[in-house]
Design an enzyme around this catalytic site. Structure first.
Site, PDB file in Angstrom:
ATOM      1  N   GLU A 124      -5.181   1.775   2.589  1.00 21.53           N
ATOM      2  CA  GLU A 124      -5.168   0.557   3.387  1.00 21.53           C
ATOM      3  C   GLU A 124      -5.281   0.873   4.868  1.00 21.53           C
ATOM      4  O   GLU A 124      -5.925   0.141   5.620  1.00 21.53           O
ATOM      5  CB  GLU A 124      -3.878  -0.233   3.109  1.00 21.53           C
ATOM      6  N   GLU A 125      -4.671   1.967   5.308  1.00 19.90           N
ATOM      7  CA  GLU A 125      -4.673   2.313   6.725  1.00 19.90           C
ATOM      8  C   GLU A 125      -6.051   2.735   7.213  1.00 19.90           C
ATOM      9  O   GLU A 125      -6.314   2.739   8.409  1.00 19.90           O
ATOM     10  CB  GLU A 125      -3.680   3.453   7.001  1.00 19.90           C
ATOM     11  N   ASP A 162       6.039   0.670   7.391  1.00  9.85           N
ATOM     12  CA  ASP A 162       4.646   0.379   7.015  1.00  9.85           C
ATOM     13  C   ASP A 162       4.141   1.405   6.017  1.00  9.85           C
ATOM     14  O   ASP A 162       3.620   2.443   6.392  1.00  9.85           O
ATOM     15  CB  ASP A 162       3.802   0.373   8.288  1.00  9.85           C
ATOM     16  N   ASP A 200      -0.298   4.324   1.251  1.00 10.38           N
ATOM     17  CA  ASP A 200      -0.621   5.293   2.293  1.00 10.38           C
ATOM     18  C   ASP A 200       0.071   4.988   3.613  1.00 10.38           C
ATOM     19  O   ASP A 200       0.491   3.864   3.885  1.00 10.38           O
ATOM     20  CB  ASP A 200      -2.129   5.373   2.503  1.00 10.38           C
ATOM     21  N   HIS A 204       0.820  -1.220   0.000  1.00  7.55           N
ATOM     22  CA  HIS A 204       0.000   0.000   0.000  1.00  7.55           C
ATOM     23  C   HIS A 204       0.843   1.255   0.000  1.00  7.55           C
ATOM     24  O   HIS A 204       1.979   1.283   0.486  1.00  7.55           O
ATOM     25  CB  HIS A 204      -1.002   0.000   1.158  1.00  7.55           C
ATOM     26  N   GLU A 221       3.809  -6.345   3.677  1.00 12.36           N
ATOM     27  CA  GLU A 221       3.700  -5.801   5.030  1.00 12.36           C
ATOM     28  C   GLU A 221       4.961  -6.191   5.796  1.00 12.36           C
ATOM     29  O   GLU A 221       5.582  -7.225   5.491  1.00 12.36           O
ATOM     30  CB  GLU A 221       2.472  -6.345   5.748  1.00 12.36           C
ATOM     31  N   HIS A 230       4.080   3.169  12.600  1.00 13.64           N
ATOM     32  CA  HIS A 230       3.358   4.366  13.051  1.00 13.64           C
ATOM     33  C   HIS A 230       4.066   5.122  14.164  1.00 13.64           C
ATOM     34  O   HIS A 230       3.522   6.097  14.681  1.00 13.64           O
ATOM     35  CB  HIS A 230       1.934   4.009  13.533  1.00 13.64           C
TER      36      HIS A 230
END
Length: 358
Positions: free
Chosen positions: A122-123, A92, A70, A68, A146, A318
């Site tokens: 995706e997030e 991530d 984002d 992904h 991932e 994150h």
């Protein structure tokens, strides 16, 4: 363009400089469309903004690499500190995505098609992953990008149920014994935990857990936003029925249900990735993750062999120190490239039993 290690590192470095929170991935998607073409892919953006690039001879199976674009919307500067790259998405999941692109580019003569997808949102809602599953033909094999660590292979993710609960109560004096909205909401939260089961654990793949993400409450009105994580075979209809019974005069809304997913160690993609890790001198670590990913999203429509893989330490997802070791990133590129060789060659012998980790 010759894809050297320096080129691979430069690609990831450039991705980290482009801010791409969920819903605002268009600049990164446009950059990647051009980068893919420079690397020899045919590339385009689809209707929702996913970037899709194909490479290979076309005469054989289609292997999809899906990651992904984002990130969470907490910007941090992209820097290089010695042998580490820092920046939002370094784990991530810009490193897994960049590793997939570079691995596919190193196998430009793959006997078939390697389709690399950078999906949007995706997030937040997995909007891009849902669109891919609806509109793309089912691939012959799928790797979800991932963070797993360069020697980890993810066999499964817990599912989730997102809930909202609202309740209103009549205006009354605080000393009146009639229950207030805030008290009713607290009781509902306790009933929810009881309905999940006798054992709750955020760290255990096989057990459910719940997070009270937000609460607004006073004597008149209350609102709860709840994130429930659920293992495979969890009885979601029975759980929701129990919550509706506990809701009383309140309103329960099931915002979203994402089923759990788990594949076996005999899955051809798991075996190909495991064999590739061994060829790079590592010991494969089968992993079961307690979050969710686009592996959950596409498994509802596709019954293709699949697993998740990508360089990076997921404990940094994150966080304020999101970063990746450059050597690990480059090993991830080689593992993915070697896994393509394994998938092209056919099923590998099933490896001996190994302990699965969460």
């Amino acid at each position: 363009m010759t894809l050297t290690d320096d080129t691979a590192v430069d690609l990831l470095s450039q991705l980290l400089t482009i801010h791409s929170p969920s819903g605002h991935e268009h600049r990164l998607a446009g950059f990647l469309e051009g980068a893919l073409r420079e690397l020899g892919f045919s590339a385009h953006l689809d209707e929702v903004g996913n970037v899709i690039g194909d490479i290979g001879t076309g005469a054989g199976p289609t292997i999809m690499f899906l990651s992904h674009l984002d990130t969470v919307d907490r910007p941090m500067p992209a820097t290089r500190d010695g042998e580490r790259l820092r920046g939002r998405g370094a784990v991530d999941a810009k490193a897994p995505l960049a590793a997939m692109i570079c691995a596919a580019a190193r196998r430009a003569e793959f006997a078939g098609t390697v389709r690399v997808v950078g999906a949007v949102e995706e997030e937040r809602l997995s909007r891009g992953g849902h669109h891919i599953a609806r509109t793309q033909p089912q691939p012959d094999a799928l790797v979800i990008g991932e963070p797993s660590g360069w020697s980890g292979v993810v066999l499964g993710y817990r599912g989730k149920v997102d809930l909202e609960y609202r309740v209103q109560r009549p205006s009354t004096h605080s000393t009146n014994p009639m229950r207030k909205a805030s008290e009713v909401a607290v009781d509902f939260w306790r009933d929810l935990l009881a309905a999940l089961g006798p054992e709750l654990d955020h760290a255990a793949f096989g057990l459910p857990a719940a997070t009270l993400r937000a609460i607004r409450a006073d004597v008149l009105e209350a609102w709860l936003d709840v994130d429930c994580r659920i293992p495979p075979d969890f009885d979601v209809p029975a759980f929701v029925a129990a919550l509706r019974a506990a809701a009383g005069t309140g309103e329960l809304n099931v915002v979203r249900h994402t089923p759990a997913v788990r594949v076996s160690r005999a899955d051809p993609v798991v075996r190909a990735l495991s064999a590739a890790i061994r060829r790079q001198g590592g010991t494969p670590r089968p992993l079961l993750k307690t979050g969710t990913s686009d592996m959950n999203t596409v498994s509802g429509r596709w019954r293709t062999p699949m697993a998740a893989y990508g360089p990076g330490d997921s404990s940094l997802d994150h966080g304020d120190d999101e970063s990746i070791d450059i050597a690990e990133y480059l090993r991830g590129v080689e593992v993915l490239a070697t896994a393509l060789d394994e998938l092209a060659a056919g099923p590998a012998p099933e490896p001996p039993a190994e302990t699965e980790r969460t």
